[in-house]
Design a protein around this motif. Structure first.
Motif, short mmCIF file in Angstrom:
data_model
loop_
_atom_site.label_atom_id
_atom_site.label_comp_id
_atom_site.label_asym_id
_atom_site.label_seq_id
_atom_site.Cartn_x
_atom_site.Cartn_y
_atom_site.Cartn_z
N GLU A 280 0.83 -1.21 0.00
CA GLU A 280 0.00 0.00 0.00
C GLU A 280 0.86 1.26 0.00
O GLU A 280 0.50 2.27 -0.62
N ASP A 283 1.78 2.05 -3.55
CA ASP A 283 0.68 2.14 -4.52
C ASP A 283 0.97 3.24 -5.55
O ASP A 283 1.33 4.36 -5.20
N VAL A 306 -1.33 -10.95 -5.40
CA VAL A 306 -1.28 -9.49 -5.58
C VAL A 306 -0.75 -9.15 -6.97
O VAL A 306 -1.25 -8.25 -7.64
N TYR A 309 -3.66 -10.19 -9.63
CA TYR A 309 -4.97 -9.53 -9.62
C TYR A 309 -4.94 -8.09 -9.08
O TYR A 309 -5.93 -7.37 -9.21
N GLY A 310 -3.84 -7.69 -8.45
CA GLY A 310 -3.75 -6.33 -7.96
C GLY A 310 -4.56 -6.06 -6.71
O GLY A 310 -4.82 -4.91 -6.39
N ASP A 311 -5.00 -7.09 -6.00
CA ASP A 311 -5.72 -6.85 -4.75
C ASP A 311 -5.05 -7.61 -3.61
O ASP A 311 -4.42 -8.64 -3.81
N GLN A 313 -5.18 -8.32 0.95
CA GLN A 313 -5.93 -8.29 2.21
C GLN A 313 -4.95 -8.06 3.35
O GLN A 313 -3.94 -8.76 3.47
N SER A 319 -11.94 -7.66 3.94
CA SER A 319 -12.12 -6.92 2.70
C SER A 319 -10.81 -6.83 1.92
O SER A 319 -9.72 -6.94 2.49
N SER A 320 -10.93 -6.65 0.61
CA SER A 320 -9.76 -6.54 -0.27
C SER A 320 -9.51 -5.08 -0.62
O SER A 320 -10.41 -4.25 -0.63
N ARG A 321 -8.26 -4.78 -0.93
CA ARG A 321 -7.86 -3.43 -1.35
C ARG A 321 -7.12 -3.54 -2.68
O ARG A 321 -6.31 -4.44 -2.88
N ARG A 322 -7.41 -2.60 -3.57
CA ARG A 322 -6.76 -2.60 -4.89
C ARG A 322 -5.48 -1.77 -4.83
O ARG A 322 -5.44 -0.68 -4.25
N ASN A 324 -1.84 -0.71 -7.31
CA ASN A 324 -1.17 -0.71 -8.61
C ASN A 324 0.32 -0.50 -8.34
O ASN A 324 0.77 0.63 -8.15
#
Length: 512
Positions: A280, A283, A306, A309-311, A313, A319-322, A324
């Motif tokens: 994160e 990102d 990661v 799929y780029g997500d 936890q 919950s998942s976080r996107r 890049n």
């Protein structure tokens, strides 16, 4: 002295030579050689100005390690005076400003430069570099007028300005954002070296930087894999975003997942607040995973998700976080072998090594050793408060004759240790590092050579290791040249060397 008005033809010749299809370094080297001949002085140097530092581009008459030194203006008042001047700078013979090239003109008994002039170089009123001329004889340049020296300054300014323009155009051809182009080559993370291996590595960095591909950087410990990652990021579209570093080998298994992906409050004992992981933090930027081969198989699986799929936890979060993130990974292990042995996931290996890069060990780029030595010696000089610090020729030969199993990191530590020792032994203003101050461990014997025939001229290896190494190099080069009827280019290919490097090595060994 009649001045340079009688040498206008030579100036014109120099200008024409600068247009020849030479490499940039050869063009600059020819320039300083010709100008040194024109002024009949002991030393000349062409320096590029960047980020409050002067970088030597070419030198003549100075110690070979000068090319690797980086001169910070704050540490060199004489160079600062040149940078701040808008015209020719003449320093009096009794100037109290220390000359950065004192003790660095070889084969002279005098250690202090007495005659010095500096020419700041400009492009559209912006400082881009400087020319310096030094001599051990006071008043050597009194016969040259400022007008004549300004002609030289204009010639050098045009040559350097054209070279910098070409470099900018090359970077623009990589379709990099403006901020990435402006961020290029900070001194703190510069890759030092002019060997063929280093030129190839820099070319690969420029090629892959703008692609956005994941890169796997391999190489032995201490070769500078992190510098490669910094170079890729600096030239990438993410250059204005974060470059986040994580050493996977330093992560205990129980905290590694939290370091990578973060955790939420209460996820485990001691998780008293939410924590953002390295992914994160990176990102829209770059994440550098050093020693990637040390990650456990369970973490490798989560890392793969990661990347695919780029997500992600956070630990303890449903919950998942996107994200890049571009991933640059490094290892000193053979990951292919680790895959075969089941210690590394094959799918993760292929995901990481979209563009593999190998950083060569220092022993495969011997010609870069003296440049790196100059770089570290200048840093040690400033840190230790030494007025001047230099390596003598025997010390350089000793450095070049060692195999450096610890690579650049070992070289750096060796030179800092030598600087501390020579300062303690000789607490005076100007110091020389000699071989006695360079403490190197005895090298283990190499692997036995298969089918290595002995000839009548092959003597037993006796005496010190450096002499034995040089003797072996002389025999191999001589035999290779004889096999190719004296053809240096063919011999260089056989020996796996750049032709120019072979010529320089042969000269050092007394074969030329």
């Amino acid at each position: 002295m009649t001045g340079m008005t009688l040498s206008v033809d030579l100036l014109a010749t120099i200008a024409l030579e600068l247009q020849n299809s030479l490499s940039q370094h050869d063009r600059f080297q020819r320039l300083v050689n010709s100008l040194r001949q024109l002024l009949r002085c002991d030393a000349s140097a062409l320096l590029r100005y960047e980020a409050s530092h002067f970088h030597p581009l070419a030198t003549s008459g100075l110690a070979s390690d000068v090319a690797g030194r980086r001169f910070k203006l704050a540490d060199h008042p004489r160079l600062e005076a040149i940078a701040r001047a808008g015209d020719v700078v003449r320093f009096p013979a009794d100037s109290e400003l220390p000359d950065p090239f004192d003790c660095l003109i070889p084969h002279h008994d005098k250690l202090k430069v007495h005659a010095c002039i500096g020419l700041p170089l400009f492009a559209q009123h912006e400082l881009i570099g400087a020319l310096t001329f030094d001599d051990l004889v006071p008043g050597k340049f009194d016969g040259f007028s400022d007008e004549e020296l300004r002609l030289i300054s204009a010639l050098a300014s045009a040559a350097l300005s054209n070279a910098l323009l070409l470099s900018r155009l090359e970077r623009q051809s990589l379709t990099l954002p403006e901020n990435a182009r402006q961020a290029a080559s900070p001194v703190t993370s510069e890759m030092i070296g002019r060997s063929a291996a280093m030129q190839q590595l820099k070319k690969e960095i420029a090629i892959v930087a703008g692609s956005g591909l994941n890169v796997l950087i391999t190489g032995e410990t201490g070769v500078g894999k992190e510098l490669v990652a910094q170079g890729i990021h600096r030239l990438s579209p993410q250059a204005n975003k974060a470059l986040v570093y994580l050493n996977c080998a330093a992560l205990p298994e129980n905290v590694a997942e939290s370091e990578l992906f973060g955790h939420v409050k209460g996820a485990f004992t001691g998780a008293i607040h939410h924590r953002v992981g390295k992914f994160e933090m990176a990102d829209n930027g770059t994440l550098f995973l050093d020693e990637i081969g040390e990650l456990s198989l369970s973490l490798q699986a989560k890392l793969l998700r990661v990347l695919q799929y780029g997500d992600l936890q956070r630990v303890g979060d449903d919950s998942s976080r996107r994200v890049n993130v571009r991933v640059l990974a490094a290892t000193n292990r053979c990951l292919k072998q680790a895959v075969e042995q089941g210690g590394f996931r094959a799918d993760l290996f292929h995901r990481l090594s979209v563009f593999p890069m190998h950083v060569p060990p220092l022993r495969q780029r011997v010609d870069d050793i003296v440049l790196l030595a100059g770089f570290f010696i200048e840093q040690a000089r400033v840190r230790l408060g030494i007025k001047q610090l230099a390596l003598n020729a025997d010390a350089i030969a000793k450095l070049e004759g060692y195999s450096w199993p610890g690579n650049i990191r070992e070289l750096e530590h060796t030179l800092y240790r030598a600087a501390v020792m020579v300062r303690a032994a000789y607490p005076q203003s100007a110091l020389f590092i000699t071989p006695s101050f360079i403490n190197l461990p005895e090298e283990p014997p190499g692997p036995p050579q298969a089918s290595a025939p002995r000839d009548a001229g092959h003597e037993e290896l006796q005496g010190d290791l450096q002499a034995a190494t040089r003797g072996f190099q002389r025999r191999v080069i001589s035999a290779t040249l004889a096999a190719h009827q004296g053809n240096w280019s063919a011999s260089a290919r056989t020996l796996g060397l750049d032709t120019a490097n072979l010529h320089r090595l042969a000269k050092r060994l007394g074969l030329k």
